[in-house]
Each structure stands twice: as structure tokens, then as C-alpha cells.
Design an enzyme around this catalytic site. Sequence first.
Site, PDB file in Angstrom:
ATOM      1  N   SER A  28       0.832  -1.211   0.000  1.00 35.36           N
ATOM      2  CA  SER A  28       0.000   0.000   0.000  1.00 35.36           C
ATOM      3  C   SER A  28       0.858   1.249   0.000  1.00 35.36           C
ATOM      4  O   SER A  28       1.730   1.414   0.863  1.00 35.36           O
ATOM      5  CB  SER A  28      -0.862   0.053   1.269  1.00 35.36           C
ATOM      6  OG  SER A  28      -1.829  -0.937   1.236  1.00 35.36           O
ATOM      7  N   HIS A  59      -3.860   0.187  -4.861  1.00 36.15           N
ATOM      8  CA  HIS A  59      -3.091  -0.872  -5.519  1.00 36.15           C
ATOM      9  C   HIS A  59      -3.467  -0.860  -6.994  1.00 36.15           C
ATOM     10  O   HIS A  59      -4.646  -0.889  -7.329  1.00 36.15           O
ATOM     11  CB  HIS A  59      -3.450  -2.245  -4.934  1.00 36.15           C
ATOM     12  CG  HIS A  59      -2.951  -2.464  -3.540  1.00 36.15           C
ATOM     13  ND1 HIS A  59      -1.872  -3.261  -3.254  1.00 36.15           N
ATOM     14  CD2 HIS A  59      -3.373  -1.974  -2.362  1.00 36.15           C
ATOM     15  CE1 HIS A  59      -1.679  -3.260  -1.955  1.00 36.15           C
ATOM     16  NE2 HIS A  59      -2.566  -2.491  -1.377  1.00 36.15           N
ATOM     17  N   HIS A  81      -4.922 -10.205  -1.072  1.00 33.26           N
ATOM     18  CA  HIS A  81      -5.019 -10.405   0.377  1.00 33.26           C
ATOM     19  C   HIS A  81      -6.150 -11.375   0.664  1.00 33.26           C
ATOM     20  O   HIS A  81      -7.189 -11.329  -0.002  1.00 33.26           O
ATOM     21  CB  HIS A  81      -5.349  -9.086   1.083  1.00 33.26           C
ATOM     22  CG  HIS A  81      -4.430  -7.952   0.764  1.00 33.26           C
ATOM     23  ND1 HIS A  81      -4.618  -7.128  -0.324  1.00 33.26           N
ATOM     24  CD2 HIS A  81      -3.322  -7.499   1.398  1.00 33.26           C
ATOM     25  CE1 HIS A  81      -3.660  -6.207  -0.344  1.00 33.26           C
ATOM     26  NE2 HIS A  81      -2.856  -6.408   0.692  1.00 33.26           N
ATOM     27  N   TYR A  83      -8.103 -11.067   3.093  1.00 34.02           N
ATOM     28  CA  TYR A  83      -9.270 -10.298   3.559  1.00 34.02           C
ATOM     29  C   TYR A  83     -10.167  -9.820   2.412  1.00 34.02           C
ATOM     30  O   TYR A  83     -11.287  -9.373   2.637  1.00 34.02           O
ATOM     31  CB  TYR A  83      -8.847  -9.108   4.443  1.00 34.02           C
ATOM     32  CG  TYR A  83      -8.082  -8.003   3.756  1.00 34.02           C
ATOM     33  CD1 TYR A  83      -8.682  -7.174   2.813  1.00 34.02           C
ATOM     34  CD2 TYR A  83      -6.747  -7.776   4.058  1.00 34.02           C
ATOM     35  CE1 TYR A  83      -7.981  -6.165   2.189  1.00 34.02           C
ATOM     36  CE2 TYR A  83      -6.043  -6.772   3.443  1.00 34.02           C
ATOM     37  CZ  TYR A  83      -6.657  -5.964   2.502  1.00 34.02           C
ATOM     38  OH  TYR A  83      -5.960  -4.967   1.886  1.00 34.02           O
ATOM     39  N   GLU A  84      -9.676  -9.917   1.176  1.00 33.17           N
ATOM     40  CA  GLU A  84     -10.528  -9.567   0.028  1.00 33.17           C
ATOM     41  C   GLU A  84     -11.558 -10.658  -0.256  1.00 33.17           C
ATOM     42  O   GLU A  84     -12.416 -10.487  -1.124  1.00 33.17           O
ATOM     43  CB  GLU A  84      -9.677  -9.372  -1.228  1.00 33.17           C
ATOM     44  CG  GLU A  84      -8.740  -8.183  -1.161  1.00 33.17           C
ATOM     45  CD  GLU A  84      -7.801  -8.130  -2.356  1.00 33.17           C
ATOM     46  OE1 GLU A  84      -8.252  -7.777  -3.453  1.00 33.17           O
ATOM     47  OE2 GLU A  84      -6.613  -8.452  -2.190  1.00 33.17           O
ATOM     48  N   ALA A 111       2.929  -2.031   3.959  1.00 27.90           N
ATOM     49  CA  ALA A 111       2.659  -0.994   4.940  1.00 27.90           C
ATOM     50  C   ALA A 111       2.288  -1.716   6.223  1.00 27.90           C
ATOM     51  O   ALA A 111       1.591  -2.729   6.187  1.00 27.90           O
ATOM     52  CB  ALA A 111       1.504  -0.118   4.481  1.00 27.90           C
ATOM     53  N   MET A 209      -1.397  -6.919   7.210  1.00 28.43           N
ATOM     54  CA  MET A 209      -2.400  -7.852   6.673  1.00 28.43           C
ATOM     55  C   MET A 209      -1.913  -8.607   5.438  1.00 28.43           C
ATOM     56  O   MET A 209      -2.730  -9.097   4.652  1.00 28.43           O
ATOM     57  CB  MET A 209      -3.690  -7.083   6.346  1.00 28.43           C
ATOM     58  CG  MET A 209      -4.267  -6.306   7.530  1.00 28.43           C
ATOM     59  SD  MET A 209      -5.691  -5.321   7.046  1.00 28.43           S
ATOM     60  CE  MET A 209      -5.883  -4.243   8.473  1.00 28.43           C
ATOM     61  N   SER A 210      -0.604  -8.692   5.252  1.00 28.97           N
ATOM     62  CA  SER A 210      -0.097  -9.339   4.026  1.00 28.97           C
ATOM     63  C   SER A 210       1.219 -10.049   4.312  1.00 28.97           C
ATOM     64  O   SER A 210       1.530 -10.376   5.456  1.00 28.97           O
ATOM     65  CB  SER A 210       0.118  -8.271   2.940  1.00 28.97           C
ATOM     66  OG  SER A 210       1.179  -7.407   3.303  1.00 28.97           O
ATOM     67  N   ASN A 233       1.939   3.880  10.858  1.00 23.34           N
ATOM     68  CA  ASN A 233       1.207   4.323  12.071  1.00 23.34           C
ATOM     69  C   ASN A 233       1.662   3.493  13.262  1.00 23.34           C
ATOM     70  O   ASN A 233       2.241   2.413  13.085  1.00 23.34           O
ATOM     71  CB  ASN A 233      -0.305   4.128  11.867  1.00 23.34           C
ATOM     72  CG  ASN A 233      -0.659   2.677  11.548  1.00 23.34           C
ATOM     73  OD1 ASN A 233      -0.515   2.246  10.400  1.00 23.34           O
ATOM     74  ND2 ASN A 233      -1.084   1.930  12.550  1.00 23.34           N
ATOM     75  N   HIS A 245      -7.240   3.775   6.350  1.00 25.23           N
ATOM     76  CA  HIS A 245      -6.455   3.369   5.192  1.00 25.23           C
ATOM     77  C   HIS A 245      -5.822   4.591   4.519  1.00 25.23           C
ATOM     78  O   HIS A 245      -4.725   4.510   3.973  1.00 25.23           O
ATOM     79  CB  HIS A 245      -7.344   2.604   4.202  1.00 25.23           C
ATOM     80  CG  HIS A 245      -6.607   2.032   3.033  1.00 25.23           C
ATOM     81  ND1 HIS A 245      -5.509   1.187   3.184  1.00 25.23           N
ATOM     82  CD2 HIS A 245      -6.786   2.168   1.702  1.00 25.23           C
ATOM     83  CE1 HIS A 245      -5.065   0.833   1.982  1.00 25.23           C
ATOM     84  NE2 HIS A 245      -5.819   1.416   1.062  1.00 25.23           N
TER      85      HIS A 245
HETATM   86  N1  HPA Z   1      -2.565  -2.836  11.331  1.00 30.37           N
HETATM   87  C1  HPA Z   1      -2.668  -3.728  10.309  1.00 30.37           C
HETATM   88  N2  HPA Z   1      -2.270  -3.443   9.070  1.00 30.37           N
HETATM   89  C2  HPA Z   1      -1.733  -2.240   8.857  1.00 30.37           C
HETATM   90  C3  HPA Z   1      -1.598  -1.274   9.860  1.00 30.37           C
HETATM   91  C4  HPA Z   1      -2.048  -1.604  11.177  1.00 30.37           C
HETATM   92  O1  HPA Z   1      -1.955  -0.814  12.129  1.00 30.37           O
HETATM   93  N3  HPA Z   1      -1.030  -0.174   9.302  1.00 30.37           N
HETATM   94  C5  HPA Z   1      -0.834  -0.475   7.997  1.00 30.37           C
HETATM   95  N4  HPA Z   1      -1.246  -1.714   7.720  1.00 30.37           N
END
Ligand code: HPA
Length: 269
Positions: A28, A59, A81, A83-84, A111, A209-210, A233, A245
Site C-alpha cells: 500500500s 493498488h 489479500h 481479507y478480500e 505498509a 495484513m499481508s 502508524n 487506510h
Molecule cells: N494494522 C494492520 N495493518 C496495517 C496497519 C495496522 O496498524 N497499518 C498499515 N497496515
Amino acid sequence: MKAYQLSADYLQQKIGDRKPEVAIILGSGLGSLAEVIQDPIYIPYGEIPGFPKSSVHGHKGRLVIGRLGNKEVACMQGRFHVYEGIAPETLQIPIRTLKLIGCDTLLLTNAAGSLNEDMGPGSLMLIEDHINFSGVNPLVGENDDSIGPRFQDMTRAYDPELSDGINEVAKGLNINLFKGVYVWALGPSFETPAEIRMFRTLGADAVGMSTVPETIVARHCGMKVAAISSITNLGAGMSGNSLSHEETLDEGQKAAAELSKLVIAWLES
Ligand code: HPA
């Protein structure tokens, strides 16, 4: 024919005698690295028989074959992913396809949220190991013994030599490269503060998440793997802010410049 063989045959005929050696997956907000690939061939995922489709905002959803830092690379601009709603075993397809077209090395980027206050947004973290906290595994199902073993060893999942190389290059560029453990949370909801406290207790340094399923599939088919997180973050509850996001994309862009420099210099080395 297996989906990844279909995909690889199609790509082979598209790229002719180009021989990508290094595969790169961009996370991302990190897609800009694909924009500086030279002599690019762009192949949208939707065009590749057998390939899954990507839906996530930020993406692009295409493969870029070309030259980066004097190496022939195959770069996935956008990834898949679980989660998709994609079945975990579907994640086998892109990785095995990349291996079949000649890539023996895989560099993963993502990310991620930080679990360590000292590693704030904009930081880069070299992944040294991971925790699969998703409850799923892309190798579940019938095993293809011609590709890899039923029970894949994950002792040195992230190649120590590749990691040392990236570390050396980062030092030379004066880039502060953190090192740590990445935990795969399934998503798509971000974590709760309680989950973030749990992940810290478990010894993780970043959460995302990847990446983990891709590493598992790549190791299973004999690729060497290195991975870098771009920290966007602090984990939920660590900063008082809520997560979005959009923030992930904005902060990803800031770290992207440094990550691009690092990757190009590493490929040149
Ligand atoms: N959690 C999960 N996935 C992420 C995060 C997060 O804080 N930041 C960027 N991708």
C-alpha cells in the site's frame, strides 16, 4: 493445467526473451517504485489467465517487467489479500508464477503498524521473522510434491544473506533500518488496542495484513525471501489516534521515497 502454469505460459509469451531474476511485491502506498522501472512491459492482472484479481484502493493491479538498478525484475504493483475474500490457496498462484518465469529471489514490501513507540510512522523495518496469527495458511490442501514438501521448514524464512546485504546498503545510504518480527493479522478491520498489547507481549514489532502468506508460498517453491515494512502508524491504542487506510497511504508515500532508494541501491549491489 494448474493456474500458475497457465499464468506463467502467458507471461513467458508476453515477455519473450526477457529474464526477470528478482520479483518484487509493492505494498500500500509503495507503488511509485514501479514507475521508475526501465523498458517496462505492463501486464494488468485481469489479462493474465489463471491470475486472481485485486480490488484494494491504492493498488494498481498489474505486473511490471523491466530493469531496475541493473537487474531484470518482475514487480507486482498491487497484491492479493485473504481479507478480500480470496481463498488462502489462491495466493499460491502469483508467487509460483513468478518462480516459473525465472525469479529465484522475492523482495516483499508492505505498509505496517508499529508495535514499538521508538519506530514511528515513516520508519522502515527489515523483517527478520514472522508470526502467522491469521489462522489460515496458503499451503492448506493437497500438496504438489513436485513444488515443495508437505511440511515446509520455516526456520530461516527470511534469507539471512539477503537481509545482511540490505542492511549493508542501508548503512551506506544512512538509512535507519529497524529489524523485527512481523505479525500477520487477517484484517480487514484494524486491530483493537487489546490485540495490539497481545502482539507486543508475543514479541512482534510490526503488524500488517499481508506478506506472511507470500513468504510461506515462496519458501515452499524454493525462492529466497527478503521483506521490508514501511511503518505508517503506531498500532491501535498506542497514540490516541484512530486508524484509517488513507493515513496508511499518506504515510506510505513518505517512507516510499526512502524505500525506493534502498531497493534500487540493493539491486545495484
Ligand atoms: N494494522 C494492520 N495493518 C496495517 C496497519 C495496522 O496498524 N497499518 C498499515 N497496515
